[in-house]
Design an enzyme around this catalytic site. Structure first.
Site, PDB file in Angstrom:
ATOM      1  N   TRP A 141       0.913  -1.313   0.127  1.00 33.95           N
ATOM      2  CA  TRP A 141       0.156   0.129   0.076  1.00 33.95           C
ATOM      3  C   TRP A 141       0.915   1.346  -0.013  1.00 33.95           C
ATOM      4  CZ3 TRP A 141      -3.896   2.023  -1.841  1.00 33.95           C
ATOM      5  CH2 TRP A 141      -4.655   3.140  -1.202  1.00 33.95           C
ATOM      6  N   ALA A 144      -4.111  -2.207  -3.184  1.00 33.13           N
ATOM      7  CA  ALA A 144      -3.012  -1.638  -3.678  1.00 33.13           C
ATOM      8  C   ALA A 144      -2.354  -2.095  -5.100  1.00 33.13           C
ATOM      9  CB  ALA A 144      -1.843  -2.055  -2.601  1.00 33.13           C
ATOM     10  N   LYS A 200     -14.880  -3.132   8.512  1.00 32.82           N
ATOM     11  CA  LYS A 200     -15.127  -3.780   7.532  1.00 32.82           C
ATOM     12  C   LYS A 200     -14.084  -4.927   7.130  1.00 32.82           C
ATOM     13  CE  LYS A 200     -11.584  -2.273   4.664  1.00 32.82           C
ATOM     14  NZ  LYS A 200     -10.572  -3.034   4.132  1.00 32.82           N
ATOM     15  N   GLU A 259      -5.539  -7.155   8.900  1.00 31.12           N
ATOM     16  CA  GLU A 259      -5.860  -6.308  10.059  1.00 31.12           C
ATOM     17  C   GLU A 259      -6.867  -6.662  10.956  1.00 31.12           C
ATOM     18  OE1 GLU A 259      -4.064  -3.934  11.244  1.00 31.12           O
ATOM     19  OE2 GLU A 259      -2.918  -2.828   9.747  1.00 31.12           O
ATOM     20  N   SER A 305     -10.107   0.252  -2.101  1.00 32.08           N
ATOM     21  CA  SER A 305      -8.821   0.453  -2.716  1.00 32.08           C
ATOM     22  C   SER A 305      -7.885  -0.952  -2.558  1.00 32.08           C
ATOM     23  CB  SER A 305      -8.157   1.759  -2.430  1.00 32.08           C
ATOM     24  OG  SER A 305      -8.124   1.804  -1.167  1.00 32.08           O
TER      25      SER A 305
END
Length: 325
Positions: A14, A136, A187, A275, A134
């Protein structure tokens, strides 16, 4: 304010993609990477080990020296590492410099969002957050992408959006920092659930139901913590949820697929950062503090903690009492 020099801290997939975006926007960029091997790869072969096959622009200066000498800083490190890097920056950063956090998560233990950590550790900085649907690889290749960039200072949010925006990367500016952070954090947890649905082959109908009910959880949590509804239904909320829950490019979705196929929690991420695995327990603890019901997130947290099997999680959700929507 004039934003011409931008430092990107973090040379993962990213960070590399965002550095490339900064160049496309016509700004000068320095890319800092902690990992020595990846820094050497970026400098010598112009390729990140985390974004194989993509060559970065020669205009990107690569360094291993953490330097806050820039008009704005994009902090692109994992959520749980944000505190340590922000502390390192605090002594060298100029007053009023924007630090735009590009991680999506909640710190375990403190239950702090990323901009709260920046405010704690680098009080001279102006915290901001960039989030939205988005990947990467898409951004690095210059494929059309729209995100949200939020800062409490509306003028600064607008200036940052203009500094990063280009023909293929469109940041929408906002002042709802908390709403953007909540969408990005929640999310990821829900994407693990979506991956489990896909990995078990439960079908498109179940997937649509999971995303919809998951979004209801996100909305309830957001209301509890002061987010604006229009933010949660925008790019950084619903938009990011749809993307992350529907594509195998998502690390969190892929983690869910691996878990559904019987891989142990310890190895299911295949060495990649998901994450949502770190955020799930913090999200659930914060939901309980506000008496917010989040059954999908609760089931995922229990699976990750080894307290509930995949079959048990699915059964617990399917056998919940019938009620009005």
């Amino acid at each position: 304010m004039s934003i011409e020099r931008i430092a990107v801290l973090g040379g993962g997939a990213w960070g590399t993609a965002l550095a490339e975006t900064v160049v496309r926007a016509g700004r000068k960029v320095t890319l800092w990477e902690f990992d020595a091997a990846n820094a050497e790869s970026l400098a010598q072969t112009r390729e990140s080990r985390f974004l194989p096959g993509f060559k970065i622009n020669e205009a990107i200066e690569v360094t291993r020296e953490l330097n806050a000498n820039a008009d704005a800083i994009l902090l692109v490190v994992p959520a749980q590492a944000t505190r340590s890097v922000a502390k390192e920056l605090s002594s060298t950063i100029a007053s009023g410099t924007p630090i735009v956090v590009c991680a999506k998560g909640i710190e375990r233990g403190t239950h702090e969002f990323m901009t709260q950590i920046v405010r704690d550790c680098a009080p001279k900085a102006m915290p901001a957050i960039l989030s939205g649907p988005s990947f990467a690889a898409d951004v690095a290749r210059g494929l059309p992408t729209a995100v949200t960039l939020a800062c409490e200072d509306a003028a600064l949010a607008r200036a940052l959006a203009h500094a990063l925006g280009s023909a293929t990367f469109r940041p929408y500016h906002s002042t709802d920092v908390r709403g953007v952070e909540i969408g990005g954090a929640a999310k990821n947890v829900l994407a693990i659930a979506a991956g489990i649905v896909a990995g078990r082959g439960l079908g498109a109908s179940a997937q649509a139901a999971m995303i919809t009910r998951g979004f209801a959880e996100l909305m309830r949590f957001g209301r509890g913590y002061g987010a604006k509804p229009e933010t949660l239904t925008g790019l950084s909320g619903l938009g990011d949820l749809v993307l992350t829950c529907s594509s195998p490019q998502s690390r969190n979705h892929s983690l869910g697929v691996a878990l559904a196929k019987g891989e142990p929690v310890a190895t299911a991420a295949h060495g990649k950062l998901a994450e949502g695995a770190f955020t799930a327990p913090a999200l659930l603890e914060m939901a309980r503090e506000k008496n917010v019901e989040m059954p999908i997130s609760e089931a995922i947290a229990a699976v990750l903690d080894g307290k509930l099997s995949i079959d048990g999680a699915i059964e617990s959700l399917l056998t919940r009492p019938f009620k009005a929507e």
